[in-house]
Design a protein around this motif. Sequence first.
Motif, PDB file in Angstrom:
ATOM      1  N   LEU A  94       0.858  -1.186   0.000  1.00 35.06           N
ATOM      2  CA  LEU A  94       0.000   0.000   0.000  1.00 35.06           C
ATOM      3  C   LEU A  94       0.892   1.233   0.000  1.00 35.06           C
ATOM      4  CD1 LEU A  94      -2.512  -0.521   2.967  1.00 35.06           C
ATOM      5  CD2 LEU A  94      -3.097  -0.427   0.529  1.00 35.06           C
ATOM      6  N   GLY A  95       0.515   2.216  -0.809  1.00 31.55           N
ATOM      7  CA  GLY A  95       1.305   3.440  -0.762  1.00 31.55           C
ATOM      8  C   GLY A  95       0.546   4.597  -1.360  1.00 31.55           C
ATOM      9  N   CYS A  96       1.083   5.800  -1.162  1.00 32.22           N
ATOM     10  CA  CYS A  96       0.414   6.995  -1.671  1.00 32.22           C
ATOM     11  C   CYS A  96       1.449   8.094  -1.867  1.00 32.22           C
ATOM     12  CB  CYS A  96      -0.635   7.446  -0.662  1.00 32.22           C
ATOM     13  SG  CYS A  96      -1.501   8.936  -1.140  1.00 32.22           S
ATOM     14  N   LEU A  97       1.406   8.722  -3.043  1.00 29.29           N
ATOM     15  CA  LEU A  97       2.252   9.892  -3.312  1.00 29.29           C
ATOM     16  C   LEU A  97       1.418  11.138  -3.010  1.00 29.29           C
ATOM     17  CD1 LEU A  97       4.562  11.575  -4.508  1.00 29.29           C
ATOM     18  CD2 LEU A  97       3.821  10.872  -6.796  1.00 29.29           C
ATOM     19  N   PHE A  98       1.793  11.835  -1.949  1.00 24.75           N
ATOM     20  CA  PHE A  98       1.081  13.062  -1.565  1.00 24.75           C
ATOM     21  C   PHE A  98       1.733  14.262  -2.230  1.00 24.75           C
ATOM     22  CE2 PHE A  98      -0.074  10.433   2.158  1.00 24.75           C
ATOM     23  CZ  PHE A  98      -1.442  10.680   2.226  1.00 24.75           C
ATOM     24  N   PHE A  99       0.931  15.045  -2.905  1.00 23.81           N
ATOM     25  CA  PHE A  99       1.463  16.231  -3.571  1.00 23.81           C
ATOM     26  C   PHE A  99       1.511  17.402  -2.590  1.00 23.81           C
ATOM     27  CE2 PHE A  99       1.961  15.072  -8.065  1.00 23.81           C
ATOM     28  CZ  PHE A  99       1.538  13.762  -7.968  1.00 23.81           C
ATOM     29  N   THR A 100       2.346  17.233  -1.577  1.00 22.25           N
ATOM     30  CA  THR A 100       2.524  18.277  -0.573  1.00 22.25           C
ATOM     31  C   THR A 100       3.951  18.223  -0.049  1.00 22.25           C
ATOM     32  OG1 THR A 100       1.873  19.054   1.619  1.00 22.25           O
ATOM     33  CG2 THR A 100       1.627  16.703   1.209  1.00 22.25           C
ATOM     34  N   ASP A 101       4.439  19.364   0.444  1.00 24.67           N
ATOM     35  CA  ASP A 101       5.779  19.347   1.039  1.00 24.67           C
ATOM     36  C   ASP A 101       5.710  19.065   2.542  1.00 24.67           C
ATOM     37  OD1 ASP A 101       4.767  21.765   1.889  1.00 24.67           O
ATOM     38  OD2 ASP A 101       6.187  23.001   0.747  1.00 24.67           O
ATOM     39  N   SER A 102       4.495  18.826   3.061  1.00 22.86           N
ATOM     40  CA  SER A 102       4.371  18.457   4.478  1.00 22.86           C
ATOM     41  C   SER A 102       4.497  16.948   4.644  1.00 22.86           C
ATOM     42  CB  SER A 102       2.985  18.831   5.032  1.00 22.86           C
ATOM     43  OG  SER A 102       2.717  20.175   4.811  1.00 22.86           O
ATOM     44  N   VAL A 103       5.012  16.535   5.778  1.00 27.03           N
ATOM     45  CA  VAL A 103       4.936  15.127   6.144  1.00 27.03           C
ATOM     46  C   VAL A 103       3.473  14.850   6.488  1.00 27.03           C
ATOM     47  CG1 VAL A 103       5.628  13.427   7.884  1.00 27.03           C
ATOM     48  CG2 VAL A 103       7.300  15.054   6.974  1.00 27.03           C
ATOM     49  N   VAL A 104       2.894  13.786   5.942  1.00 24.90           N
ATOM     50  CA  VAL A 104       1.477  13.520   6.194  1.00 24.90           C
ATOM     51  C   VAL A 104       1.329  12.476   7.301  1.00 24.90           C
ATOM     52  CG1 VAL A 104      -0.689  12.709   5.210  1.00 24.90           C
ATOM     53  CG2 VAL A 104       0.838  14.141   3.838  1.00 24.90           C
ATOM     54  N   HIS A 105       0.766  12.919   8.416  1.00 24.96           N
ATOM     55  CA  HIS A 105       0.590  12.008   9.556  1.00 24.96           C
ATOM     56  C   HIS A 105      -0.835  12.019  10.086  1.00 24.96           C
ATOM     57  CE1 HIS A 105       0.685  15.468  12.332  1.00 24.96           C
ATOM     58  NE2 HIS A 105       1.470  15.971  11.407  1.00 24.96           N
ATOM     59  N   ASP A 106      -1.689  12.850   9.484  1.00 23.45           N
ATOM     60  CA  ASP A 106      -3.099  12.890   9.903  1.00 23.45           C
ATOM     61  C   ASP A 106      -3.918  13.579   8.809  1.00 23.45           C
ATOM     62  OD1 ASP A 106      -2.471  15.561  10.126  1.00 23.45           O
ATOM     63  OD2 ASP A 106      -2.895  15.714  12.273  1.00 23.45           O
ATOM     64  N   TYR A 107      -5.188  13.794   9.114  1.00 23.61           N
ATOM     65  CA  TYR A 107      -6.117  14.395   8.163  1.00 23.61           C
ATOM     66  C   TYR A 107      -5.709  15.814   7.776  1.00 23.61           C
ATOM     67  CZ  TYR A 107     -10.873  15.986   6.741  1.00 23.61           C
ATOM     68  OH  TYR A 107     -11.965  16.500   6.092  1.00 23.61           O
ATOM     69  N   GLU A 108      -5.350  16.622   8.788  1.00 22.19           N
ATOM     70  CA  GLU A 108      -4.975  18.017   8.520  1.00 22.19           C
ATOM     71  C   GLU A 108      -3.800  18.093   7.547  1.00 22.19           C
ATOM     72  OE1 GLU A 108      -6.487  20.805   9.692  1.00 22.19           O
ATOM     73  OE2 GLU A 108      -7.997  19.461  10.569  1.00 22.19           O
ATOM     74  N   SER A 109      -2.779  17.273   7.807  1.00 24.95           N
ATOM     75  CA  SER A 109      -1.608  17.334   6.925  1.00 24.95           C
ATOM     76  C   SER A 109      -1.929  16.747   5.547  1.00 24.95           C
ATOM     77  CB  SER A 109      -0.397  16.661   7.568  1.00 24.95           C
ATOM     78  OG  SER A 109      -0.734  15.451   8.201  1.00 24.95           O
ATOM     79  N   ALA A 110      -2.819  15.747   5.485  1.00 24.41           N
ATOM     80  CA  ALA A 110      -3.221  15.200   4.182  1.00 24.41           C
ATOM     81  C   ALA A 110      -3.898  16.280   3.345  1.00 24.41           C
ATOM     82  CB  ALA A 110      -4.155  14.007   4.366  1.00 24.41           C
ATOM     83  N   LEU A 111      -4.674  17.119   4.031  1.00 27.50           N
ATOM     84  CA  LEU A 111      -5.420  18.167   3.326  1.00 27.50           C
ATOM     85  C   LEU A 111      -4.532  19.237   2.705  1.00 27.50           C
ATOM     86  CD1 LEU A 111      -8.610  18.958   5.455  1.00 27.50           C
ATOM     87  CD2 LEU A 111      -8.455  17.824   3.241  1.00 27.50           C
ATOM     88  N   THR A 112      -3.241  19.277   3.076  1.00 27.99           N
ATOM     89  CA  THR A 112      -2.346  20.260   2.459  1.00 27.99           C
ATOM     90  C   THR A 112      -1.960  19.851   1.036  1.00 27.99           C
ATOM     91  OG1 THR A 112      -0.314  19.216   3.288  1.00 27.99           O
ATOM     92  CG2 THR A 112      -1.347  20.866   4.725  1.00 27.99           C
ATOM     93  N   SER A 113      -2.386  18.660   0.594  1.00 26.44           N
ATOM     94  CA  SER A 113      -2.011  18.186  -0.742  1.00 26.44           C
ATOM     95  C   SER A 113      -2.644  19.026  -1.842  1.00 26.44           C
ATOM     96  CB  SER A 113      -2.463  16.738  -0.918  1.00 26.44           C
ATOM     97  OG  SER A 113      -1.880  15.923   0.068  1.00 26.44           O
ATOM     98  N   ASP A 114      -1.902  19.161  -2.926  1.00 31.74           N
ATOM     99  CA  ASP A 114      -2.377  19.895  -4.102  1.00 31.74           C
ATOM    100  C   ASP A 114      -3.141  18.909  -4.992  1.00 31.74           C
ATOM    101  OD1 ASP A 114      -2.712  21.153  -6.517  1.00 31.74           O
ATOM    102  OD2 ASP A 114      -0.662  21.962  -6.594  1.00 31.74           O
ATOM    103  N   THR A 115      -4.461  18.901  -4.849  1.00 33.06           N
ATOM    104  CA  THR A 115      -5.261  17.895  -5.558  1.00 33.06           C
ATOM    105  C   THR A 115      -5.263  18.136  -7.075  1.00 33.06           C
ATOM    106  OG1 THR A 115      -7.252  19.178  -5.105  1.00 33.06           O
ATOM    107  CG2 THR A 115      -6.766  17.373  -3.592  1.00 33.06           C
ATOM    108  N   GLN A 116      -5.049  19.398  -7.480  1.00 35.53           N
ATOM    109  CA  GLN A 116      -4.951  19.680  -8.924  1.00 35.53           C
ATOM    110  C   GLN A 116      -3.691  19.032  -9.495  1.00 35.53           C
ATOM    111  OE1 GLN A 116      -7.126  20.871 -11.092  1.00 35.53           O
ATOM    112  NE2 GLN A 116      -8.452  20.714  -9.286  1.00 35.53           N
TER     113      GLN A 116
END
Length: 423
Positions: free
Chosen positions: A355-377
């Motif tokens: 399982l894996g995910c490439l997050f389009f964000t410069d934040s480390v993703v460890h919860d919902y708030e940090s996941a939301l910093t991703s650039d969905t575009q």
Amino acid sequence: MTRSQALFEEAKKYLPGGVNSPVRAFGSVGAVPPFLKKADRAYVWDEDDNRYVDFVGSWGPMILGHNQKEITDSVIEACRQGLSYGAATKIEVDMARQICEMVPSVEMVRMVNSGTEAVMSAVRAARGYTGRDKILKFTGCYHGHSDGMLVKAGSGAMTFGVPDSAGVPAAYTEHTLLAAYNDLDSVQTCFAAMGEQIAAVIVEPVAANMGVVLPEPGFLEGLRSICTQYGAVLIFDEVITGFRLCAGGAQQWFQVTPDLTTFGKIIGAGMPVGAYGGKREIMEMVAPIGPVYQAGTLSGNPVAMAAGMTQLRILKQNPQIYEQLNQTSEHFFKKLANSVYQAGLPWHINHIGSLGCLFFTDSVVHDYESALTSDTQAYAGFCNAMRKAGFYLAPSQFEAMFISAAHTTDQLDSLVQAASDYF
Ligand SMILES: *Cc1c(COP(=O)(O)O)cnc(C)c1O
């Protein structure tokens, strides 16, 4: 117009949004969904005869790849004995024993027809067992679409910016408490305020519906000890992680034992199956031996059981499948991370096992708030470009990439190459 475009136009006349499950509409990547017609091993084909390497795997069930011969054969054979009887069958006993052997915390199990149903029923059993009403869940964790669980539920809801669903009375969610993933203090706060009213804590032991977010060391252990302290039921929702990370799921991987576990996806090998199970004394609350009512006309359906049983049997008898799959996946995600780094991009990859995910964000993703910093575009651009290059990725930033045992190193390397070219 492509055949998929034409079908989508037609579909929208008869199905809400043209689909039977929202994320399939490809709305969040602004694309027309490819209508798929066939799958084999790691490939899927659309109605326009485009072939893709599949990184969705029906959202998890296809851990051995598509059209696996033993599974398909077992289904055909089961079909020839009749599709359903609505009566007790031997294969249900075999399936239940198999699950209990693979996941030792599960002493008894009840089969249902989806992950949603498994969670809904497990929550009811926990409430019946404790005589308490409140449930604590984590922001960004998805537990299916039952009323009480549609609070900050990740994936679809995140993508569409609708945290709660219309049509859910406030009275149904007033007993749902929210805490932050990986934040034991937020859990302590809830328990300090109303611990005696909390029937259960439900968690995805690896969150995989806000992208993939790993539990930090001590998080799951902390939940275990808080639940034990307050007499609350700890429910691991292993609909994604069950039989994926290893034969015993996330609870084996992290060595933390829940009271109840919910399953779906892999347990049905692509057929609509779910299950919930756990401690005998909790499961004995369930009808017909206990006062918690839960039933299902097609539950334990013989054709669905044949598919799931065959897949679980293969996984159990061949532990090297997990070793190989996890190792291949680990290499793949490392190579992908390296190509991101080489391109000078600040994005992050979270991964565990297949399982894996490439997050389009410069934040480390460890919860919902940090996941939301991703650039969905930015994700949408990537996803659509990869599809044009022959790779079928989930049409949302907040879904996992699923690798199967049928993926070859060449196929995985070719995605890394296509991604490098794109970056
Ligand atoms: C998919 C999922 C569910 C819901 O399962 P369905 O079969 O779609 O109803 C529940 N929990 C988790 C963790 C899931 O990923």
